[in-house]
Design an enzyme around this catalytic site. Structure first.
Site, PDB file in Angstrom:
ATOM      1  N   SER A 150       0.859  -1.181   0.000  1.00  0.00           N
ATOM      2  CA  SER A 150       0.000   0.000   0.000  1.00  0.00           C
ATOM      3  C   SER A 150       0.896   1.231   0.000  1.00  0.00           C
ATOM      4  O   SER A 150       1.721   1.411   0.893  1.00  0.00           O
ATOM      5  CB  SER A 150      -0.884  -0.022   1.249  1.00  0.00           C
ATOM      6  OG  SER A 150      -1.605   1.175   1.362  1.00  0.00           O
ATOM      7  N   LYS A 177      -1.278  -1.044  -4.294  1.00  0.00           N
ATOM      8  CA  LYS A 177      -2.461  -0.256  -3.899  1.00  0.00           C
ATOM      9  C   LYS A 177      -1.992   1.169  -3.671  1.00  0.00           C
ATOM     10  O   LYS A 177      -0.995   1.400  -2.984  1.00  0.00           O
ATOM     11  CB  LYS A 177      -3.066  -0.855  -2.631  1.00  0.00           C
ATOM     12  CG  LYS A 177      -3.987   0.057  -1.846  1.00  0.00           C
ATOM     13  CD  LYS A 177      -4.756  -0.726  -0.798  1.00  0.00           C
ATOM     14  CE  LYS A 177      -4.860   0.013   0.516  1.00  0.00           C
ATOM     15  NZ  LYS A 177      -5.640  -0.735   1.522  1.00  0.00           N
ATOM     16  N   LYS A 179      -2.968   5.091  -2.507  1.00  0.00           N
ATOM     17  CA  LYS A 179      -3.912   5.956  -1.803  1.00  0.00           C
ATOM     18  C   LYS A 179      -4.303   7.110  -2.716  1.00  0.00           C
ATOM     19  O   LYS A 179      -3.425   7.720  -3.366  1.00  0.00           O
ATOM     20  CB  LYS A 179      -3.262   6.509  -0.535  1.00  0.00           C
ATOM     21  CG  LYS A 179      -2.960   5.427   0.490  1.00  0.00           C
ATOM     22  CD  LYS A 179      -4.227   4.854   1.086  1.00  0.00           C
ATOM     23  CE  LYS A 179      -3.923   3.845   2.164  1.00  0.00           C
ATOM     24  NZ  LYS A 179      -5.134   3.326   2.805  1.00  0.00           N
ATOM     25  N   ASP A 204      -7.261   3.139  -2.936  1.00  0.00           N
ATOM     26  CA  ASP A 204      -7.969   3.220  -1.658  1.00  0.00           C
ATOM     27  C   ASP A 204      -8.174   4.695  -1.317  1.00  0.00           C
ATOM     28  O   ASP A 204      -7.202   5.443  -1.188  1.00  0.00           O
ATOM     29  CB  ASP A 204      -7.133   2.532  -0.565  1.00  0.00           C
ATOM     30  CG  ASP A 204      -7.856   2.484   0.779  1.00  0.00           C
ATOM     31  OD1 ASP A 204      -9.005   2.954   0.867  1.00  0.00           O
ATOM     32  OD2 ASP A 204      -7.260   1.946   1.739  1.00  0.00           O
ATOM     33  N   ASN A 206     -10.003   5.800   1.396  1.00  0.00           N
ATOM     34  CA  ASN A 206     -10.264   6.040   2.822  1.00  0.00           C
ATOM     35  C   ASN A 206     -11.397   7.047   3.030  1.00  0.00           C
ATOM     36  O   ASN A 206     -11.278   8.008   3.799  1.00  0.00           O
ATOM     37  CB  ASN A 206      -8.990   6.489   3.549  1.00  0.00           C
ATOM     38  CG  ASN A 206      -8.009   5.353   3.749  1.00  0.00           C
ATOM     39  OD1 ASN A 206      -6.955   5.327   3.110  1.00  0.00           O
ATOM     40  ND2 ASN A 206      -8.359   4.401   4.600  1.00  0.00           N
ATOM     41  N   GLU A 232     -11.324   0.924  -3.306  1.00  0.00           N
ATOM     42  CA  GLU A 232     -11.575   0.673  -1.880  1.00  0.00           C
ATOM     43  C   GLU A 232     -12.149   1.917  -1.204  1.00  0.00           C
ATOM     44  O   GLU A 232     -11.574   2.999  -1.288  1.00  0.00           O
ATOM     45  CB  GLU A 232     -10.242   0.248  -1.228  1.00  0.00           C
ATOM     46  CG  GLU A 232     -10.362  -0.191   0.220  1.00  0.00           C
ATOM     47  CD  GLU A 232      -9.020  -0.755   0.745  1.00  0.00           C
ATOM     48  OE1 GLU A 232      -8.183  -1.211  -0.062  1.00  0.00           O
ATOM     49  OE2 GLU A 232      -8.824  -0.729   1.979  1.00  0.00           O
ATOM     50  N   ASP A 257     -13.870  -1.321   3.374  1.00  0.00           N
ATOM     51  CA  ASP A 257     -12.930  -1.472   4.488  1.00  0.00           C
ATOM     52  C   ASP A 257     -13.599  -0.860   5.732  1.00  0.00           C
ATOM     53  O   ASP A 257     -14.243  -1.570   6.516  1.00  0.00           O
ATOM     54  CB  ASP A 257     -11.611  -0.786   4.093  1.00  0.00           C
ATOM     55  CG  ASP A 257     -10.578  -0.698   5.199  1.00  0.00           C
ATOM     56  OD1 ASP A 257     -10.868  -1.121   6.335  1.00  0.00           O
ATOM     57  OD2 ASP A 257      -9.459  -0.189   4.961  1.00  0.00           O
ATOM     58  N   LYS A 281      -9.786  -6.715   8.249  1.00  0.00           N
ATOM     59  CA  LYS A 281      -8.686  -6.400   9.172  1.00  0.00           C
ATOM     60  C   LYS A 281      -9.129  -6.890  10.535  1.00  0.00           C
ATOM     61  O   LYS A 281     -10.174  -6.456  11.042  1.00  0.00           O
ATOM     62  CB  LYS A 281      -8.462  -4.888   9.243  1.00  0.00           C
ATOM     63  CG  LYS A 281      -7.956  -4.256   7.963  1.00  0.00           C
ATOM     64  CD  LYS A 281      -7.897  -2.747   8.108  1.00  0.00           C
ATOM     65  CE  LYS A 281      -7.338  -2.105   6.837  1.00  0.00           C
ATOM     66  NZ  LYS A 281      -7.567  -0.642   6.819  1.00  0.00           N
ATOM     67  N   GLY A 309      -4.197  -4.215   6.246  1.00  0.00           N
ATOM     68  CA  GLY A 309      -3.128  -3.956   7.206  1.00  0.00           C
ATOM     69  C   GLY A 309      -3.296  -2.588   7.832  1.00  0.00           C
ATOM     70  O   GLY A 309      -4.034  -1.739   7.319  1.00  0.00           O
TER      71      GLY A 309
HETATM   72  O1  SMG Z   1      -0.266  -2.074   6.727  1.00  0.00           O
HETATM   73  O2  SMG Z   1       0.631  -1.833   4.769  1.00  0.00           O
HETATM   74  C1  SMG Z   1      -0.150  -1.504   5.646  1.00  0.00           C
HETATM   75  C2  SMG Z   1      -1.050  -0.329   5.369  1.00  0.00           C
HETATM   76  C3  SMG Z   1      -2.225  -0.731   4.573  1.00  0.00           C
HETATM   77  O3  SMG Z   1      -3.235   1.092   3.428  1.00  0.00           O
HETATM   78  C4  SMG Z   1      -3.211   0.403   4.413  1.00  0.00           C
HETATM   79  N1  SMG Z   1      -4.064   0.598   5.422  1.00  0.00           N
HETATM   80  O4  SMG Z   1      -7.277   1.939   4.795  1.00  0.00           O
HETATM   81  O5  SMG Z   1      -6.420   0.106   4.199  1.00  0.00           O
HETATM   82  C5  SMG Z   1      -6.314   1.174   4.769  1.00  0.00           C
HETATM   83  C6  SMG Z   1      -5.027   1.644   5.387  1.00  0.00           C
HETATM   84  C7  SMG Z   1      -5.177   2.226   6.736  1.00  0.00           C
HETATM   85  C8  SMG Z   1      -3.875   2.546   7.361  1.00  0.00           C
HETATM   86  S1  SMG Z   1      -3.949   3.784   8.534  1.00  0.00           S
HETATM   87  C9  SMG Z   1      -2.947   3.249   9.821  1.00  0.00           C
HETATM   88 MG    MG Z   2      -8.431   0.845   3.331  1.00  0.00          MG
END
Ligand code: SMG
Ligand code: MG
Length: 384
Positions: A150, A177, A179, A204, A206, A232, A257, A281, A309
């Site tokens: 990510s 992935k 952001k 992603d 968020n 995502e 997510d 998760k 993650g």
């Molecule tokens: O653990 O490699 C990792 C990060 C994966 O992008 C990732 N997580 O929304 O999926 C998600 C984000 C949230 C991370 S914020 C701590």
């Molecule tokens: Mg996410």
């Protein structure tokens, strides 16, 4: 969980909260902000096994320092563990099993990341007491899991993104992935497609997009043209109807997510047509029991799942990798190698081998903090 062999409880003598400050190897920026360090909150359970030998179990609380990903944040998690979750767990006796985290804590709401850390720590202690790996307990069907990575929104914009992605692909990550947020979406992702061709690519958001803003929807429609594996969480966590309203227009499957807290949420989202993929998760959903329940519900509906993650250390990653090794977790996970996050992991590191992470084979989660990594850690004793 799939295990047919019941686990004896552990007689808990102490529950400790251990805080460790870990600098990230590079800043991680998402639509909700920029992180440069993680204040990692670990739960350590100490107790006695059935034969009176000492056992220790570890769990990682994946809360960010501030309530930016969800309502949960690290100081809040520490308080709720100290004042509510741990006392409730021990109220009816100090003989504890992971199943009690669901039962004895049922009257308490929310705080799933804190709850998950406690559940994994108890389970880790129970499994170590009988010398059984977590992956075996969960019924793992593979001994290595396909790894994705990510990539945050880089300080240096699209050029920096291209350079970082080139590096990760050279290391062997099986999918990328990225952001995205309004203003950093179509142009950088188009540039990635141009530079790296048919690589497995997904985005992603968020929850950064407004389902009623024409410019946001135009950007999402344009992303849909780029052959992505999934889109995502474009809209807010509580906005299932917004996802259901727009998802049918897109070829790209929507993955949820932040919206999915338990198996019932997953069933609702799928029934409404709000998603075609679910990111699981174990922290977000309150632990492994619920993570497996969501997986089962998605499998019944023919909806693929994968393991997300939260920038975990080796403690949290070990549990994630065991979960990702179970049936149904066929898509590459956000379980990257230790060196993607840390100059030095808290535990023995996870390495990327041929695009995969090996599933730990030791008892319990199969990883524990290196003693020197914990030497200066702040410890709060909760009981015992
Ligand atoms: O653990 O490699 C990792 C990060 C994966 O992008 C990732 N997580 O929304 O999926 C998600 C984000 C949230 C991370 S914020 C701590
Ligand atoms: Mg996410």
């Amino acid at each position: 969980m799939r295990s047919t062999r019941p686990l004896p409880p552990v007689a808990v003598t102490a529950v400790d909260l251990v805080r460790v400050v870990m600098p990230l190897v590079r800043p991680f920026t998402t639509s909700f902000g920029r992180q440069t360090v993680r204040t990692v909150l670990l739960v350590r359970i100490r107790g006695g096994a059935a034969d009176d030998t000492e056992v220790v179990g570890w769990g990682e609380c994946v809360t960010p320092a501030a309530p930016v990903y969800s309502e949960e944040f690290t100081d809040g998690a520490a308080l709720v563990l100290r004042d509510h979750l741990v006392p409730a767990l021990l109220r009816d006796g100090r003989e504890v099993g992971a199943e009690h985290v669901g039962g004895r804590l049922r009257h308490l709401h929310g705080h799933r990341m804190a709850r998950a850390a406690l559940e994994v720590a108890v389970l880790d202690a129970q499994l170590r007491a009988v010398d059984r790996p977590l992956a075996d307990h969960l019924g793992a069907v593979r001994d290595r899991v396909p790894a994705g990575v990510s990539v945050g929104i880089p300080d240096g914009g699209t050029d920096a993104l291209l350079e970082q992605v080139a590096g990760y692909l050279a290391e062997g990550y099986l999918r990328i992935k990225v952001k995205v947020e309004p203003g950093f979406d179509v142009a950088p992702v188009t540039a990635l497609r141009g530079a790296f061709g048919a690589v497995a690519l997904q985005v992603d958001a968020n929850a950064a997009y407004d389902a009623d803003a024409p410019d946001h929807l135009a950007a999402l429609d344009a992303l849909d043209e780029l052959g992505l594996e999934m889109l995502e969480q474009p809209f807010g966590p509580a906005r299932l109807r917004d996802h259901a309203r727009h998802a049918p227009r897109w070829r790209t499957p929507v993955c949820l997510d932040e919206s999915i807290h338990d198996a019932a949420d997953a069933a609702d989202a799928i029934a409404m047509g709000a998603c075609r993929i679910v990111n699981i998760k174990l922290g977000r959903v309150g632990g492994l029991v619920e993570a497996v329940a969501i997986r089962d519900r998605c499998q019944e509906a023919g909806v693929p799942v994968w393991c997300g993650g939260m920038l975990e250390t080796g403690i949290g990653r070990a549990a994630n990798v065991a979960l990702a090794a179970t049936e149904g977790f066929d898509l590459p996970a956000d379980t990257s190698a230790s060196d993607r996050y840390w100059a030095e992991d808290l535990t023995e590191p996870f390495h990327l081998l041929d695009g995969h992470l090996a599933v730990p084979t030791g008892p319990g989660i199969g990883r524990e903090p290196r003693p020197e990594a914990l030497r200066d850690a702040e410890v709060e004793r909760l009981s015992g």
